[in-house]
Design an enzyme around this catalytic site. Structure first.
Site, PDB file in Angstrom:
ATOM      1  CB  CYS A  17      55.470  -9.808  77.915  1.00 15.95           C
ATOM      2  SG  CYS A  17      56.563 -11.136  78.467  1.00 15.95           S
ATOM      3  CG  ASN A  20      56.232 -14.549  82.799  1.00 15.60           C
ATOM      4  OD1 ASN A  20      56.107 -15.389  83.684  1.00 15.60           O
ATOM      5  ND2 ASN A  20      56.537 -13.298  83.068  1.00 15.60           N
ATOM      6  CB  CYS A  22      61.882 -10.999  76.901  1.00 20.98           C
ATOM      7  SG  CYS A  22      62.710 -12.298  75.968  1.00 20.98           S
ATOM      8  NE  ARG A  23      57.656  -8.075  75.245  1.00 22.52           N
ATOM      9  CZ  ARG A  23      56.588  -8.058  74.474  1.00 22.52           C
ATOM     10  NH1 ARG A  23      56.172  -6.909  73.965  1.00 22.52           N
ATOM     11  NH2 ARG A  23      55.922  -9.152  74.205  1.00 22.52           N
ATOM     12  CB  SER A  24      56.108  -9.695  81.819  1.00 16.81           C
ATOM     13  OG  SER A  24      56.314 -11.040  81.509  1.00 16.81           O
ATOM     14  CG  ASP A 134      59.138 -10.171  72.175  1.00 13.89           C
ATOM     15  OD1 ASP A 134      60.210 -10.310  72.808  1.00 13.89           O
ATOM     16  OD2 ASP A 134      58.327 -11.104  72.013  1.00 13.89           O
TER      17      ASP A 134
END
Length: 168
Positions: A17, A20, A22-24, A134
């Site tokens: 993401c 690095n 939140c999402r990934s 995001d």
């Protein structure tokens, strides 16, 4: 050593993401959790990274950690920036959104990589979108929504990998 039952080759997946945090890392933790649930942890190398370097060395966002913990998922990594060698080291590089995918494609072109790049939502059986939004600037409900998307998509990704390895 018993060669009559050789181990399948280790599969490698990198989730990417922007920062690095939140999402990934959430996708990394969820995918690792799903792999462990199936007793396949030794068969996979799983990591995450960001296309930007703003948060290098930081732990995952507290809200990602909280939503993961509510679902029994651990997030253990620290933020890092994606490196050109990641495109060789990882069999699959999975982007959270189109901007990340474009950054990865440009990196692959600059370094002559033939990495297999995908959007995570390509593996979402729900099929109602192509990006994981995001949640950074939103509230806790955004993180829960992202968790649900990530879990469905990671489950679909794992199924696709296992189906392809059983078919080979």
């Amino acid at each position: 050593m018993d060669d009559s039952n050789p181990r399948p080759p280790q599969r490698s997946v990198l989730f990417v993401c922007l920062g690095n945090i939140c999402r990934s890392p959430l996708a990394e933790g969820v995918f690792r959790h799903l792999v462990e649930e199936r007793g396949r942890d030794g068969d996979f190398l799983v990591d995450s990274a960001g296309t930007g370097a703003w948060h290098v060395g930081e732990p995952p966002d507290r809200r990602s950690e909280e939503v993961a913990a509510r679902h029994g998922v651990e997030l253990n990594g620290r933020a890092r920036k994606v490196l050109p060698e990641d495109l060789e080291r990882f069999e699959l590089v999975i982007a959270m959104d189109r901007d990340n995918l474009e950054d990865l494609e440009a990196l692959a072109v600059r370094h002559g990589s033939r990495a297999r790049l995908h959007l995570l939502r390509e593996f979402d059986p729900d099929g109602t979108g192509d990006e994981v939004p995001d949640p950074y600037y939103g509230g806790a409900t955004g993180f829960e929504t992202v968790y649900e998307m990530v879990r469905r998509s990671c489950n679909g990704l794992l199924e696709a990998i296992l189906d392809s390895s059983e078919g080979s």
